[in-house]
Design an enzyme around this catalytic site. Structure first.
Site, mmCIF file in Angstrom:
data_model
loop_
_atom_site.group_PDB
_atom_site.id
_atom_site.type_symbol
_atom_site.label_atom_id
_atom_site.label_comp_id
_atom_site.label_asym_id
_atom_site.label_seq_id
_atom_site.Cartn_x
_atom_site.Cartn_y
_atom_site.Cartn_z
ATOM 1 N N THR A 184 12.064 -23.666 13.943
ATOM 2 C CA THR A 184 11.696 -24.961 13.388
ATOM 3 C C THR A 184 12.882 -25.892 13.525
ATOM 4 O O THR A 184 14.021 -25.453 13.358
ATOM 5 C CB THR A 184 11.380 -24.794 11.883
ATOM 6 O OG1 THR A 184 10.315 -23.866 11.732
ATOM 7 C CG2 THR A 184 11.033 -26.118 11.224
ATOM 8 N N GLY A 214 2.207 -22.662 8.681
ATOM 9 C CA GLY A 214 3.474 -22.020 8.324
ATOM 10 C C GLY A 214 4.142 -22.706 7.152
ATOM 11 O O GLY A 214 3.541 -23.509 6.424
ATOM 12 N N ASP A 215 5.414 -22.400 6.978
ATOM 13 C CA ASP A 215 6.160 -22.959 5.851
ATOM 14 C C ASP A 215 6.515 -24.428 6.042
ATOM 15 O O ASP A 215 6.689 -25.164 5.062
ATOM 16 C CB ASP A 215 7.458 -22.166 5.645
ATOM 17 C CG ASP A 215 8.340 -22.210 6.892
ATOM 18 O OD1 ASP A 215 7.845 -21.827 7.971
ATOM 19 O OD2 ASP A 215 9.508 -22.640 6.801
ATOM 20 N N THR A 235 13.783 -21.938 8.321
ATOM 21 C CA THR A 235 13.295 -21.649 9.672
ATOM 22 C C THR A 235 13.141 -20.141 9.765
ATOM 23 O O THR A 235 13.752 -19.391 9.021
ATOM 24 C CB THR A 235 14.257 -22.200 10.744
ATOM 25 O OG1 THR A 235 13.767 -21.862 12.044
ATOM 26 C CG2 THR A 235 15.666 -21.646 10.602
ATOM 27 N N GLY A 236 12.295 -19.706 10.658
ATOM 28 C CA GLY A 236 12.029 -18.279 10.764
ATOM 29 C C GLY A 236 10.571 -17.997 10.472
ATOM 30 O O GLY A 236 9.706 -18.873 10.622
HETATM 31 N N1 GLY Z 1 8.906 -21.425 10.384
HETATM 32 C C1 GLY Z 1 7.827 -21.866 11.167
HETATM 33 C C2 GLY Z 1 6.620 -21.071 10.995
HETATM 34 O O1 GLY Z 1 6.678 -19.889 10.691
HETATM 35 O O2 GLY Z 1 5.557 -21.614 11.203
#
Ligand code: GLY
Length: 324
Positions: A184, A214-215, A235-236
């Protein structure tokens, strides 16, 4: 950072007391002068450099965040941001983004949006031109088109199944999940006036189920900004960030007096302590506080990130957080 525990009695000018309160307040001790930017990954330096240039040229802090992230969306860095990101299991890209403005605690977010080149601009439009905070899917695309954002015709995108989906369907070995990518671009800014801003954008996990969010567009998970304290971004692997509201937690840890570095590390430790995955979480964080101090941490790998000030722009690296 110094933490001050203030005992106060609120007494209105009218002359009556609202009662006693105890309030924790973080006060910068050694404030870094001028603008300070931090971003995820080495490609984040392109974003922070452009963001600083935008500020120098008279742009607003939100212009800076938006322009920096737009550049990464345009470049499709790491194939995890923008329309060039890795496709989902059905063979097309769905994009997530959000933006927050500290002074007014404004926020805007789009998720699972197709065919819009700059989701961060859509998120900003949601924040500034729409009464809602989060718009998803076809509605997000419609809203972005209504506001004239650059788009591609989604019917022109060939409905091609991803390598992972093809492998699953044909019963052949599914490629290494690590290749699916889930990075990200997250950019945080503490401006010269001491205000905080942030944004993030992602094409999410490659091979994700269509509609998976996602997050990144979830406030408090992929991004959180509190103008009194600081800001954080993740991120991740989004699922391992969302389940812990990690960015909001990091900001709260900073409110309790932890430095951005210690707060990011503490979040990894806390998650690992309760999660069945332990430290094998594939989560990384960046954070900045009101004083302009920065920090970063990552669960199971070293993590490069960018820090840019008017004096300097560099890619730094932290090692993986290890069990304590
Ligand atoms: N960190 C981005 C996702 O997992 O969508």
């Amino acid at each position: 950072m110094k933490t001050h525990l203030l005992a106060c009695t609120l007494t209105l000018a009218l002359g009556f007391s609202l009662g006693s309160c105890v309030q924790t307040q973080t006060m910068p001790s050694e404030t870094v002068e001028g603008h300070v930017l931090i971003a995820t990954w080495p490609f984040g330096q392109k974003a922070t450099d452009l963001a600083l240039q935008t500020l120098d040229e008279g742009g607003s802090p939100l212009d800076a965040i938006e322009q920096g992230i737009r550049l990464i969306e345009h470049l499709g860095c790491d194939r995890t941001v923008g329309l060039a990101g890795r496709p989902n299991a059905a063979g097309y890209t769905q994009l997530d983004a959000c933006i927050m403005s500290g002074p007014d605690h404004g926020a805007g977010s789009v998720a699972a949006m197709e065919g819009i080149k700059h989701p961060i601009s859509a998120a900003r439009l949601v924040m500034e031109k729409n009464p809602h905070v989060m718009i998803v899917g076809e509605g997000a695309r419609w809203f972005a088109l209504e506001h004239g954002l650059e788009s591609v015709d989604v019917s022109d995108i060939p409905a091609k199944k991803s390598a992972w989906e093809k492998a699953r369907l044909s019963g052949t070995p599914v490629p290494d999940p690590g290749e699916r990518g889930h990075d990200t671009i997250g950019v945080l800014l503490r401006d010269a006036q001491g205000n905080l801003f942030g944004g993030c954008s992602s094409s999410g996990a490659g091979d994700k189920t269509p509609g998976r969010v996602g997050d990144s567009p979830i406030l408090g998970s992929g991004l959180y900004v509190d103008n009194a304290v600081g800001a954080a971004a993740g991120t991740g692997l989004g699922e391992n960030i969302m389940r812990y509201s990690a960015s909001a937690m990091i900001v709260e840890l900073m409110r309790q007096g932890l430095s951005p570095q210690a707060a990011c590390e503490e979040m990894v430790h806390r998650t690992a302590a309760t999660d069945p995955l332990g430290y094998d979480l594939s989560i990384c964080f960046i954070a900045i506080n009101k004083a302009g101090e920065t920090g970063a941490a990552c669960s199971n790998d070293s993590f490069p990130y960018a820090v840019t000030t008017p004096k300097d722009s560099q890619v730094l690296r932290v090692g993986a957080v290890t069990a304590r």
